[in-house]
Design an enzyme around this catalytic site. Structure first.
Site, mmCIF file in Angstrom:
data_model
loop_
_atom_site.group_PDB
_atom_site.id
_atom_site.type_symbol
_atom_site.label_atom_id
_atom_site.label_comp_id
_atom_site.label_asym_id
_atom_site.label_seq_id
_atom_site.Cartn_x
_atom_site.Cartn_y
_atom_site.Cartn_z
ATOM 1 C CG ASP A 210 -40.220 -43.185 33.602
ATOM 2 O OD1 ASP A 210 -41.375 -42.770 33.804
ATOM 3 O OD2 ASP A 210 -39.959 -44.372 33.304
ATOM 4 C CD GLU A 252 -19.282 -31.327 35.784
ATOM 5 O OE1 GLU A 252 -19.140 -30.934 34.592
ATOM 6 O OE2 GLU A 252 -19.001 -32.478 36.168
#
Length: 535
Positions: A210, A252
Protein backbone atom coordinates in the site's frame (compact mmCIF):
# COMPACT_ATOMS: atom_id res chain seq x y z
CA UNK A 1 2.53 -24.73 9.46
CA UNK A 2 3.38 -23.59 5.96
CA UNK A 3 0.73 -24.23 3.32
CA UNK A 4 1.86 -25.59 -0.03
CA UNK A 5 2.21 -23.12 -2.83
CA UNK A 6 -0.56 -23.36 -5.42
CA UNK A 7 0.13 -25.28 -8.58
CA UNK A 8 1.24 -22.95 -11.37
CA UNK A 9 1.63 -23.11 -15.10
CA UNK A 10 5.13 -21.72 -14.60
CA UNK A 11 7.33 -20.20 -11.92
CA UNK A 12 6.56 -16.77 -13.37
CA UNK A 13 2.77 -17.30 -13.12
CA UNK A 14 2.38 -13.72 -11.97
CA UNK A 15 3.35 -12.33 -15.38
CA UNK A 16 -0.08 -13.14 -16.85
CA UNK A 17 -2.20 -13.99 -13.80
CA UNK A 18 -5.80 -12.94 -13.22
CA UNK A 19 -5.92 -11.82 -9.59
CA UNK A 20 -9.22 -11.25 -7.79
CA UNK A 21 -9.34 -8.50 -5.17
CA UNK A 22 -11.25 -9.36 -1.99
CA UNK A 23 -12.52 -6.64 0.34
CA UNK A 24 -13.14 -8.98 3.31
CA UNK A 25 -15.83 -6.92 5.06
CA UNK A 26 -18.03 -7.14 1.98
CA UNK A 27 -17.37 -10.53 0.38
CA UNK A 28 -19.36 -13.00 2.50
CA UNK A 29 -20.49 -13.12 6.14
CA UNK A 30 -19.96 -16.53 7.73
CA UNK A 31 -20.83 -15.81 11.37
CA UNK A 32 -23.93 -13.66 10.84
CA UNK A 33 -22.70 -10.43 12.45
CA UNK A 34 -23.23 -8.34 9.30
CA UNK A 35 -19.54 -8.12 8.38
CA UNK A 36 -17.74 -10.31 5.87
CA UNK A 37 -15.14 -12.65 7.32
CA UNK A 38 -12.71 -15.45 6.51
CA UNK A 39 -15.30 -18.15 7.21
CA UNK A 40 -17.62 -16.55 4.65
CA UNK A 41 -14.81 -16.39 2.12
CA UNK A 42 -13.88 -20.04 2.63
CA UNK A 43 -17.48 -21.07 1.99
CA UNK A 44 -17.52 -19.11 -1.26
CA UNK A 45 -14.15 -20.31 -2.58
CA UNK A 46 -15.91 -22.46 -5.24
CA UNK A 47 -17.13 -19.25 -6.87
CA UNK A 48 -13.56 -18.11 -7.46
CA UNK A 49 -12.45 -21.55 -8.63
CA UNK A 50 -15.35 -21.57 -11.10
CA UNK A 51 -14.52 -18.06 -12.22
CA UNK A 52 -11.01 -19.20 -13.06
CA UNK A 53 -8.73 -16.77 -11.21
CA UNK A 54 -5.11 -17.53 -10.39
CA UNK A 55 -4.87 -15.66 -7.08
CA UNK A 56 -6.81 -13.54 -4.62
CA UNK A 57 -5.58 -10.32 -3.05
CA UNK A 58 -7.05 -9.50 0.34
CA UNK A 59 -7.20 -5.94 1.60
CA UNK A 60 -6.01 -5.91 5.25
CA UNK A 61 -7.47 -8.53 7.58
CA UNK A 62 -5.18 -7.61 10.49
CA UNK A 63 -6.12 -6.41 13.96
CA UNK A 64 -7.33 -2.84 13.50
CA UNK A 65 -9.71 -0.23 14.95
CA UNK A 66 -11.09 -0.02 11.36
CA UNK A 67 -10.92 3.78 11.17
CA UNK A 68 -9.83 3.40 7.53
CA UNK A 69 -11.21 0.01 6.56
CA UNK A 70 -8.31 -1.90 8.09
CA UNK A 71 -5.56 0.25 6.59
CA UNK A 72 -4.86 1.40 10.15
CA UNK A 73 -3.05 -1.73 11.37
CA UNK A 74 -2.54 -2.36 15.08
CA UNK A 75 -0.96 -5.82 14.82
CA UNK A 76 0.32 -7.46 11.63
CA UNK A 77 0.62 -10.89 13.23
CA UNK A 78 -3.01 -11.10 14.33
CA UNK A 79 -6.23 -11.40 12.32
CA UNK A 80 -8.89 -8.98 13.51
CA UNK A 81 -11.68 -10.79 15.41
CA UNK A 82 -14.09 -9.12 13.00
CA UNK A 83 -12.71 -11.45 10.31
CA UNK A 84 -11.71 -14.53 12.31
CA UNK A 85 -8.46 -15.97 13.61
CA UNK A 86 -4.92 -16.62 12.45
CA UNK A 87 -5.76 -20.33 12.37
CA UNK A 88 -8.60 -19.60 9.94
CA UNK A 89 -6.28 -17.52 7.76
CA UNK A 90 -3.83 -20.43 7.58
CA UNK A 91 -6.65 -22.81 6.63
CA UNK A 92 -7.86 -20.36 3.99
CA UNK A 93 -4.39 -20.14 2.43
CA UNK A 94 -4.14 -23.93 2.33
CA UNK A 95 -7.66 -24.45 0.93
CA UNK A 96 -7.11 -21.87 -1.78
CA UNK A 97 -3.81 -23.51 -2.68
CA UNK A 98 -5.56 -26.86 -3.14
CA UNK A 99 -7.72 -25.16 -5.80
CA UNK A 100 -4.66 -23.65 -7.50
CA UNK A 101 -5.40 -20.18 -6.13
CA UNK A 102 -2.63 -18.17 -4.48
CA UNK A 103 -3.28 -15.70 -1.67
CA UNK A 104 -1.80 -12.19 -1.72
CA UNK A 105 -1.92 -10.18 1.50
CA UNK A 106 -1.81 -6.41 1.92
CA UNK A 107 1.05 -4.65 3.74
CA UNK A 108 0.67 -1.00 4.80
CA UNK A 109 4.24 0.14 5.49
CA UNK A 110 3.77 3.91 5.43
CA UNK A 111 1.85 4.07 8.68
CA UNK A 112 0.30 2.10 11.53
CA UNK A 113 -2.76 2.59 13.72
CA UNK A 114 -2.57 5.02 16.63
CA UNK A 115 -3.47 1.91 18.70
CA UNK A 116 -0.27 0.14 17.63
CA UNK A 117 1.95 -0.65 20.66
CA UNK A 118 4.78 1.42 19.20
CA UNK A 119 2.69 4.57 18.94
CA UNK A 120 1.13 4.16 22.37
CA UNK A 121 4.64 3.78 23.80
CA UNK A 122 5.73 6.90 21.91
CA UNK A 123 2.91 8.97 23.40
CA UNK A 124 3.75 7.77 26.92
CA UNK A 125 7.51 8.25 26.55
CA UNK A 126 7.43 11.93 25.72
CA UNK A 127 9.60 14.31 23.64
CA UNK A 128 13.14 13.23 22.78
CA UNK A 129 12.53 9.58 23.67
CA UNK A 130 13.78 6.63 21.59
CA UNK A 131 10.15 5.49 21.21
CA UNK A 132 9.26 8.68 19.33
CA UNK A 133 12.11 8.19 16.87
CA UNK A 134 10.12 5.44 15.14
CA UNK A 135 7.66 8.15 14.00
CA UNK A 136 7.91 11.75 12.86
CA UNK A 137 7.44 13.82 16.04
CA UNK A 138 8.46 17.47 15.82
CA UNK A 139 7.98 20.70 17.75
CA UNK A 140 5.58 23.12 16.14
CA UNK A 141 6.29 26.43 14.50
CA UNK A 142 5.11 29.83 15.73
CA UNK A 143 5.82 31.69 18.94
CA UNK A 144 4.38 28.90 21.10
CA UNK A 145 4.68 25.91 18.79
CA UNK A 146 1.04 26.29 17.85
CA UNK A 147 1.60 25.85 14.11
CA UNK A 148 2.30 22.52 12.34
CA UNK A 149 5.98 21.76 11.57
CA UNK A 150 5.38 22.00 7.81
CA UNK A 151 2.63 22.44 5.22
CA UNK A 152 2.51 19.01 3.59
CA UNK A 153 -0.87 18.19 1.99
CA UNK A 154 -2.85 15.16 3.08
CA UNK A 155 -3.68 12.11 0.96
CA UNK A 156 -7.13 12.58 2.51
CA UNK A 157 -8.72 15.99 3.05
CA UNK A 158 -7.54 17.92 6.10
CA UNK A 159 -4.18 18.45 7.78
CA UNK A 160 -1.17 16.16 8.06
CA UNK A 161 -0.06 17.01 11.59
CA UNK A 162 -1.74 16.43 14.95
CA UNK A 163 -0.57 17.99 18.21
CA UNK A 164 -0.32 15.84 21.33
CA UNK A 165 -0.83 17.15 24.91
CA UNK A 166 2.90 17.65 25.56
CA UNK A 167 3.06 20.11 22.67
CA UNK A 168 4.81 18.05 19.98
CA UNK A 169 3.21 17.23 16.65
CA UNK A 170 3.23 13.94 14.72
CA UNK A 171 3.00 13.40 10.96
CA UNK A 172 0.18 11.48 9.27
CA UNK A 173 -0.21 11.72 5.51
CA UNK A 174 -3.60 10.04 5.93
CA UNK A 175 -5.97 10.22 8.94
CA UNK A 176 -4.76 11.31 12.42
CA UNK A 177 -5.34 7.72 13.52
CA UNK A 178 -2.64 6.62 11.02
CA UNK A 179 0.74 8.01 12.21
CA UNK A 180 3.51 7.75 9.62
CA UNK A 181 6.49 5.54 10.43
CA UNK A 182 10.07 6.82 10.23
CA UNK A 183 11.73 4.52 7.69
CA UNK A 184 15.17 5.85 8.60
CA UNK A 185 14.86 3.93 11.87
CA UNK A 186 16.31 0.37 11.87
CA UNK A 187 13.45 -0.95 14.03
CA UNK A 188 10.96 -0.05 11.31
CA UNK A 189 12.89 -1.87 8.62
CA UNK A 190 13.54 -4.90 10.79
CA UNK A 191 9.91 -5.19 11.86
CA UNK A 192 8.56 -5.15 8.31
CA UNK A 193 11.08 -7.72 7.13
CA UNK A 194 9.97 -9.99 9.96
CA UNK A 195 6.32 -9.44 9.07
CA UNK A 196 7.03 -10.45 5.48
CA UNK A 197 8.67 -13.66 6.66
CA UNK A 198 5.76 -14.29 9.04
CA UNK A 199 3.25 -14.39 6.16
CA UNK A 200 5.53 -15.94 3.53
CA UNK A 201 6.20 -18.84 5.91
CA UNK A 202 2.43 -19.39 6.06
CA UNK A 203 2.27 -19.92 2.33
CA UNK A 204 1.07 -16.62 0.94
CA UNK A 205 1.91 -16.25 -2.74
CA UNK A 206 2.65 -12.55 -2.57
CA UNK A 207 2.23 -9.12 -0.99
CA UNK A 208 0.53 -5.99 -2.22
CA UNK A 209 2.30 -2.87 -0.91
CA UNK A 210 0.00 0.00 0.00
CA UNK A 211 1.14 3.56 -0.80
CA UNK A 212 4.45 2.12 -1.90
CA UNK A 213 6.01 5.45 -2.97
CA UNK A 214 5.35 7.31 0.30
CA UNK A 215 7.44 5.52 2.94
CA UNK A 216 10.67 7.56 2.86
CA UNK A 217 10.58 11.25 3.76
CA UNK A 218 13.16 13.98 3.29
CA UNK A 219 14.77 14.01 6.78
CA UNK A 220 14.59 17.81 6.92
CA UNK A 221 10.78 17.69 6.44
CA UNK A 222 10.90 20.87 4.32
CA UNK A 223 7.77 22.72 3.24
CA UNK A 224 6.09 21.39 0.12
CA UNK A 225 6.32 23.47 -3.04
CA UNK A 226 4.05 22.13 -5.78
CA UNK A 227 6.04 21.04 -8.81
CA UNK A 228 9.27 20.67 -6.82
CA UNK A 229 11.28 17.61 -7.80
CA UNK A 230 11.73 15.46 -5.86
CA UNK A 231 8.69 15.80 -3.65
CA UNK A 232 9.83 15.56 -0.01
CA UNK A 233 7.39 12.73 0.81
CA UNK A 234 6.85 10.88 -2.50
CA UNK A 235 9.27 8.77 -4.56
CA UNK A 236 12.36 9.44 -2.47
CA UNK A 237 15.44 7.55 -3.71
CA UNK A 238 15.85 5.71 -0.41
CA UNK A 239 12.80 3.60 -1.22
CA UNK A 240 14.72 1.44 -3.66
CA UNK A 241 17.13 0.12 -1.05
CA UNK A 242 14.14 -0.97 1.03
CA UNK A 243 12.53 -2.82 -1.85
CA UNK A 244 15.78 -4.51 -2.84
CA UNK A 245 16.03 -5.96 0.66
CA UNK A 246 12.38 -7.04 0.48
CA UNK A 247 12.89 -8.68 -2.92
CA UNK A 248 15.68 -10.83 -1.51
CA UNK A 249 13.29 -12.11 1.15
CA UNK A 250 10.49 -12.76 -1.36
CA UNK A 251 12.88 -14.70 -3.60
CA UNK A 252 13.67 -17.05 -0.71
CA UNK A 253 10.00 -18.07 -0.62
CA UNK A 254 9.12 -17.79 -4.32
CA UNK A 255 6.68 -15.00 -3.50
CA UNK A 256 5.85 -11.84 -5.46
CA UNK A 257 5.15 -8.14 -4.87
CA UNK A 258 2.71 -5.71 -6.45
CA UNK A 259 3.19 -2.08 -5.53
CA UNK A 260 0.63 0.70 -5.31
CA UNK A 261 2.78 3.30 -7.07
CA UNK A 262 1.06 6.49 -8.27
CA UNK A 263 3.72 8.39 -10.26
CA UNK A 264 3.37 10.56 -13.38
CA UNK A 265 7.04 10.12 -14.39
CA UNK A 266 7.35 6.92 -16.47
CA UNK A 267 11.08 6.61 -16.00
CA UNK A 268 10.90 6.92 -12.23
CA UNK A 269 7.93 4.53 -12.11
CA UNK A 270 9.93 1.90 -13.98
CA UNK A 271 12.71 2.04 -11.38
CA UNK A 272 10.44 0.22 -8.93
CA UNK A 273 10.16 -2.66 -11.39
CA UNK A 274 13.84 -3.36 -11.89
CA UNK A 275 14.66 -7.09 -11.64
CA UNK A 276 15.84 -6.83 -8.04
CA UNK A 277 12.91 -4.73 -6.77
CA UNK A 278 9.12 -5.16 -7.17
CA UNK A 279 7.70 -7.75 -9.57
CA UNK A 280 4.74 -5.61 -10.66
CA UNK A 281 2.97 -2.32 -9.89
CA UNK A 282 -0.60 -1.19 -10.40
CA UNK A 283 -1.44 0.63 -13.60
CA UNK A 284 -3.35 3.74 -12.59
CA UNK A 285 -3.07 5.40 -15.98
CA UNK A 286 -5.38 2.78 -17.45
CA UNK A 287 -7.57 2.57 -14.34
CA UNK A 288 -8.53 6.24 -14.42
CA UNK A 289 -8.66 6.57 -18.22
CA UNK A 290 -11.99 7.68 -19.74
CA UNK A 291 -13.85 5.51 -22.27
CA UNK A 292 -12.31 7.29 -25.24
CA UNK A 293 -10.45 5.41 -28.00
CA UNK A 294 -7.52 7.79 -28.39
CA UNK A 295 -6.85 8.07 -24.68
CA UNK A 296 -7.26 4.34 -24.09
CA UNK A 297 -4.78 3.53 -26.84
CA UNK A 298 -2.36 6.10 -25.46
CA UNK A 299 -2.73 4.65 -21.96
CA UNK A 300 -2.02 1.16 -23.30
CA UNK A 301 0.99 2.31 -25.32
CA UNK A 302 2.40 4.37 -22.46
CA UNK A 303 1.97 1.48 -20.01
CA UNK A 304 3.73 -1.02 -22.25
CA UNK A 305 6.50 1.50 -22.95
CA UNK A 306 7.00 2.15 -19.21
CA UNK A 307 7.45 -1.54 -18.48
CA UNK A 308 9.54 -2.55 -21.50
CA UNK A 309 12.95 -1.17 -20.35
CA UNK A 310 12.91 -3.29 -17.18
CA UNK A 311 11.20 -6.34 -18.67
CA UNK A 312 8.32 -6.22 -16.20
CA UNK A 313 4.77 -7.22 -17.17
CA UNK A 314 2.05 -4.59 -17.15
CA UNK A 315 -0.97 -4.86 -14.88
CA UNK A 316 -4.48 -3.90 -15.97
CA UNK A 317 -7.18 -2.77 -13.55
CA UNK A 318 -10.69 -1.42 -14.18
CA UNK A 319 -11.70 -0.80 -10.56
CA UNK A 320 -10.77 -1.37 -6.93
CA UNK A 321 -12.02 -0.62 -3.42
CA UNK A 322 -11.20 3.10 -3.81
CA UNK A 323 -12.61 3.81 -7.29
CA UNK A 324 -16.16 4.43 -8.52
CA UNK A 325 -17.43 1.16 -10.01
CA UNK A 326 -16.90 0.75 -13.75
CA UNK A 327 -20.56 0.35 -14.71
CA UNK A 328 -21.43 3.67 -13.09
CA UNK A 329 -18.31 5.51 -14.23
CA UNK A 330 -18.71 4.45 -17.86
CA UNK A 331 -22.37 5.51 -17.79
CA UNK A 332 -21.54 9.10 -16.89
CA UNK A 333 -20.76 12.05 -19.11
CA UNK A 334 -17.24 12.11 -17.65
CA UNK A 335 -16.08 8.48 -17.85
CA UNK A 336 -12.68 9.06 -16.26
CA UNK A 337 -11.88 9.12 -12.55
CA UNK A 338 -10.40 11.78 -10.31
CA UNK A 339 -10.59 11.68 -6.51
CA UNK A 340 -10.88 15.46 -6.36
CA UNK A 341 -13.91 15.48 -8.66
CA UNK A 342 -16.08 13.04 -6.69
CA UNK A 343 -19.48 14.52 -5.80
CA UNK A 344 -22.95 13.39 -4.82
CA UNK A 345 -25.74 13.07 -7.37
CA UNK A 346 -23.77 12.62 -10.61
CA UNK A 347 -26.20 10.94 -13.05
CA UNK A 348 -25.26 7.69 -14.82
CA UNK A 349 -26.87 5.66 -17.61
CA UNK A 350 -26.36 2.15 -16.20
CA UNK A 351 -27.47 0.39 -19.39
CA UNK A 352 -24.81 2.27 -21.36
CA UNK A 353 -22.28 1.79 -18.58
CA UNK A 354 -22.91 -1.94 -18.47
CA UNK A 355 -22.47 -2.30 -22.23
CA UNK A 356 -19.16 -0.44 -22.02
CA UNK A 357 -18.02 -2.40 -18.95
CA UNK A 358 -18.61 -5.67 -20.82
CA UNK A 359 -16.52 -4.42 -23.73
CA UNK A 360 -13.85 -3.15 -21.33
CA UNK A 361 -13.65 -6.61 -19.74
CA UNK A 362 -12.68 -8.19 -23.08
CA UNK A 363 -10.28 -5.34 -23.87
CA UNK A 364 -8.54 -5.65 -20.50
CA UNK A 365 -8.30 -9.44 -20.51
CA UNK A 366 -6.80 -9.40 -24.03
CA UNK A 367 -3.91 -7.09 -23.11
CA UNK A 368 -0.42 -8.48 -22.37
CA UNK A 369 0.36 -8.86 -18.68
CA UNK A 370 -1.69 -9.57 -15.58
CA UNK A 371 -5.20 -8.43 -14.67
CA UNK A 372 -6.73 -7.45 -11.33
CA UNK A 373 -10.46 -8.01 -10.94
CA UNK A 374 -12.24 -6.29 -8.05
CA UNK A 375 -14.95 -8.28 -6.32
CA UNK A 376 -18.35 -7.59 -7.87
CA UNK A 377 -16.85 -6.48 -11.17
CA UNK A 378 -17.69 -9.93 -12.54
CA UNK A 379 -21.31 -9.25 -11.54
CA UNK A 380 -21.49 -5.84 -13.19
CA UNK A 381 -22.34 -4.14 -9.90
CA UNK A 382 -22.94 -0.39 -10.12
CA UNK A 383 -21.85 2.12 -7.51
CA UNK A 384 -24.38 2.09 -4.66
CA UNK A 385 -25.88 5.27 -3.23
CA UNK A 386 -25.21 5.13 0.51
CA UNK A 387 -27.54 7.19 2.73
CA UNK A 388 -25.49 9.94 4.31
CA UNK A 389 -26.23 8.68 7.82
CA UNK A 390 -24.75 5.26 6.91
CA UNK A 391 -21.50 6.48 5.31
CA UNK A 392 -18.40 5.28 7.18
CA UNK A 393 -15.47 6.30 4.94
CA UNK A 394 -13.18 8.94 6.55
CA UNK A 395 -12.69 10.59 3.16
CA UNK A 396 -16.32 11.76 3.34
CA UNK A 397 -15.99 13.32 6.80
CA UNK A 398 -12.59 14.90 6.19
CA UNK A 399 -13.97 16.57 3.04
CA UNK A 400 -16.62 18.36 5.08
CA UNK A 401 -19.28 16.12 3.57
CA UNK A 402 -18.77 17.04 -0.10
CA UNK A 403 -17.01 13.82 -1.12
CA UNK A 404 -19.36 10.79 -1.09
CA UNK A 405 -16.42 8.64 -0.08
CA UNK A 406 -15.60 5.12 -1.21
CA UNK A 407 -18.35 3.14 0.51
CA UNK A 408 -20.43 2.99 -2.69
CA UNK A 409 -18.02 0.47 -4.22
CA UNK A 410 -17.65 -1.50 -0.98
CA UNK A 411 -21.24 -2.69 -0.51
CA UNK A 412 -21.60 -6.40 0.45
CA UNK A 413 -21.97 -8.75 -2.50
CA UNK A 414 -25.29 -10.32 -3.56
CA UNK A 415 -25.03 -14.13 -3.77
CA UNK A 416 -28.62 -15.42 -3.78
CA UNK A 417 -31.48 -13.45 -5.31
CA UNK A 418 -34.21 -14.70 -2.97
CA UNK A 419 -32.23 -14.99 0.27
CA UNK A 420 -32.10 -12.54 3.14
CA UNK A 421 -29.44 -9.92 2.49
CA UNK A 422 -29.06 -11.60 -0.92
CA UNK A 423 -27.17 -14.45 0.75
CA UNK A 424 -24.33 -12.25 1.99
CA UNK A 425 -25.11 -13.47 5.51
CA UNK A 426 -28.02 -14.98 7.40
CA UNK A 427 -27.91 -12.91 10.57
CA UNK A 428 -27.49 -9.19 11.20
CA UNK A 429 -28.01 -6.52 8.55
CA UNK A 430 -24.85 -5.95 6.46
CA UNK A 431 -22.50 -3.24 7.67
CA UNK A 432 -23.33 -1.19 4.57
CA UNK A 433 -26.86 -1.24 3.12
CA UNK A 434 -27.47 -3.17 -0.11
CA UNK A 435 -29.66 -1.49 -2.74
CA UNK A 436 -33.22 -2.80 -2.97
CA UNK A 437 -32.86 -3.85 -6.62
CA UNK A 438 -29.71 -5.97 -6.32
CA UNK A 439 -31.42 -9.35 -6.73
CA UNK A 440 -30.79 -8.98 -10.46
CA UNK A 441 -27.03 -9.00 -9.81
CA UNK A 442 -26.97 -12.08 -7.54
CA UNK A 443 -24.50 -14.85 -8.38
CA UNK A 444 -27.14 -17.59 -8.55
CA UNK A 445 -29.34 -15.61 -10.95
CA UNK A 446 -26.42 -14.66 -13.19
CA UNK A 447 -25.08 -18.23 -13.19
CA UNK A 448 -28.33 -19.35 -14.84
CA UNK A 449 -28.24 -16.57 -17.45
CA UNK A 450 -26.08 -17.28 -20.53
CA UNK A 451 -25.98 -13.56 -21.31
CA UNK A 452 -25.04 -12.25 -17.85
CA UNK A 453 -21.88 -10.38 -16.93
CA UNK A 454 -20.79 -13.32 -14.76
CA UNK A 455 -21.15 -15.75 -17.67
CA UNK A 456 -19.12 -13.39 -19.87
CA UNK A 457 -16.29 -13.25 -17.33
CA UNK A 458 -16.27 -17.02 -16.85
CA UNK A 459 -16.05 -17.61 -20.60
CA UNK A 460 -13.40 -14.93 -21.04
CA UNK A 461 -11.18 -16.27 -18.26
CA UNK A 462 -11.54 -19.82 -19.57
CA UNK A 463 -10.48 -18.72 -23.06
CA UNK A 464 -7.68 -16.56 -21.69
CA UNK A 465 -6.23 -19.58 -19.93
CA UNK A 466 -6.70 -22.04 -22.81
CA UNK A 467 -5.51 -19.80 -25.67
CA UNK A 468 -1.72 -19.55 -25.60
CA UNK A 469 -1.69 -16.19 -27.39
CA UNK A 470 -3.25 -14.33 -24.46
CA UNK A 471 -1.48 -13.29 -21.26
CA UNK A 472 2.15 -12.22 -21.35
CA UNK A 473 3.63 -11.45 -24.77
CA UNK A 474 3.45 -8.94 -27.59
CA UNK A 475 0.69 -6.67 -28.89
CA UNK A 476 0.47 -5.34 -32.47
CA UNK A 477 -2.00 -2.60 -33.38
CA UNK A 478 -4.00 -3.21 -36.56
CA UNK A 479 -5.34 -0.64 -39.04
CA UNK A 480 -8.85 0.33 -37.97
CA UNK A 481 -11.53 2.94 -38.52
CA UNK A 482 -11.52 6.05 -36.35
CA UNK A 483 -12.84 5.25 -32.89
CA UNK A 484 -11.95 1.56 -33.12
CA UNK A 485 -9.23 -0.26 -31.18
CA UNK A 486 -7.98 -3.37 -32.95
CA UNK A 487 -4.88 -5.36 -32.08
CA UNK A 488 -3.35 -8.76 -32.63
CA UNK A 489 -1.89 -11.01 -29.99
CA UNK A 490 0.21 -14.08 -30.67
CA UNK A 491 -1.17 -17.32 -32.15
CA UNK A 492 -3.49 -15.38 -34.50
CA UNK A 493 -5.75 -13.90 -31.80
CA UNK A 494 -7.44 -10.56 -32.44
CA UNK A 495 -9.30 -8.13 -30.20
CA UNK A 496 -11.55 -5.43 -31.69
CA UNK A 497 -13.33 -2.81 -29.57
CA UNK A 498 -15.80 -0.41 -31.18
CA UNK A 499 -15.95 3.02 -29.55
CA UNK A 500 -16.94 4.76 -32.79
CA UNK A 501 -20.61 5.30 -31.92
CA UNK A 502 -21.86 3.29 -34.92
CA UNK A 503 -21.65 -0.35 -36.06
CA UNK A 504 -18.54 -1.42 -37.98
CA UNK A 505 -17.64 -4.44 -40.09
CA UNK A 506 -15.46 -7.09 -38.46
CA UNK A 507 -12.02 -7.72 -39.95
CA UNK A 508 -11.49 -11.03 -41.81
CA UNK A 509 -11.41 -13.92 -39.37
CA UNK A 510 -11.79 -17.67 -39.12
CA UNK A 511 -13.67 -17.88 -35.84
CA UNK A 512 -15.56 -15.62 -33.43
CA UNK A 513 -14.31 -16.69 -30.00
CA UNK A 514 -16.29 -14.33 -27.79
CA UNK A 515 -18.38 -11.16 -28.00
CA UNK A 516 -19.26 -8.74 -25.21
CA UNK A 517 -22.71 -8.29 -26.76
CA UNK A 518 -24.83 -9.39 -29.73
CA UNK A 519 -23.66 -8.50 -33.23
CA UNK A 520 -25.90 -6.69 -35.69
CA UNK A 521 -28.20 -8.70 -37.98
CA UNK A 522 -25.61 -8.51 -40.77
CA UNK A 523 -22.70 -9.56 -38.54
CA UNK A 524 -21.38 -6.08 -37.70
CA UNK A 525 -19.90 -4.96 -34.39
CA UNK A 526 -22.19 -2.46 -32.58
CA UNK A 527 -20.95 0.56 -30.68
CA UNK A 528 -19.44 -0.08 -27.23
CA UNK A 529 -18.95 -3.77 -28.01
CA UNK A 530 -15.81 -5.90 -28.18
CA UNK A 531 -14.96 -9.25 -29.77
CA UNK A 532 -12.19 -11.82 -29.66
CA UNK A 533 -11.46 -13.39 -33.03
CA UNK A 534 -9.19 -16.04 -34.47
CA UNK A 535 -7.53 -14.65 -37.58
Amino acid sequence: MAAPHPSRRAADWWRDAVIYQVYPRSFADGDGDGTGDLAGFRARLPHLAGLGVDAVWFTPWYASPMVDGGYDVADYRAVDPLFGTLDEAEKLIAEAAELGIGVIVDIVPNHVSDRHPWFRAALEAGPGSPERERFHFRPGRGAHGELPPNDWPSQFAGGTWTRVPDGEWYLHLFAPEQPDLNWAHPDVRREHEEVLRFWFSRGVAGVRIDSAALLVKDPELPDYVEGTDPCPFIDQDGLHDIYRSWRAIADEYGAVFVGEVWLPDAERFARYLRPDELHTAFNFTFLTCPWEPGRLRRAIDDTLAEHAPVGAPATWVLSNHDITRTVTRYGREDTGFDFAAKRFGVPADLELGTRRARAAALLTLALPGSVYLYQGEELGLPEADIPRERIQDPMHFRSGGTDPGRDGCRVPLPWEAEARWYGFGSGAEPWLPQPADWARYAVDRQSADPHSMLTLYRRALRLRRSEKGFGDGTLTWLPAAEGVLAFAREEGLLCVVNLAGRPIALPPHRELLLSSGPLTSDGGLPADTAVWLRA
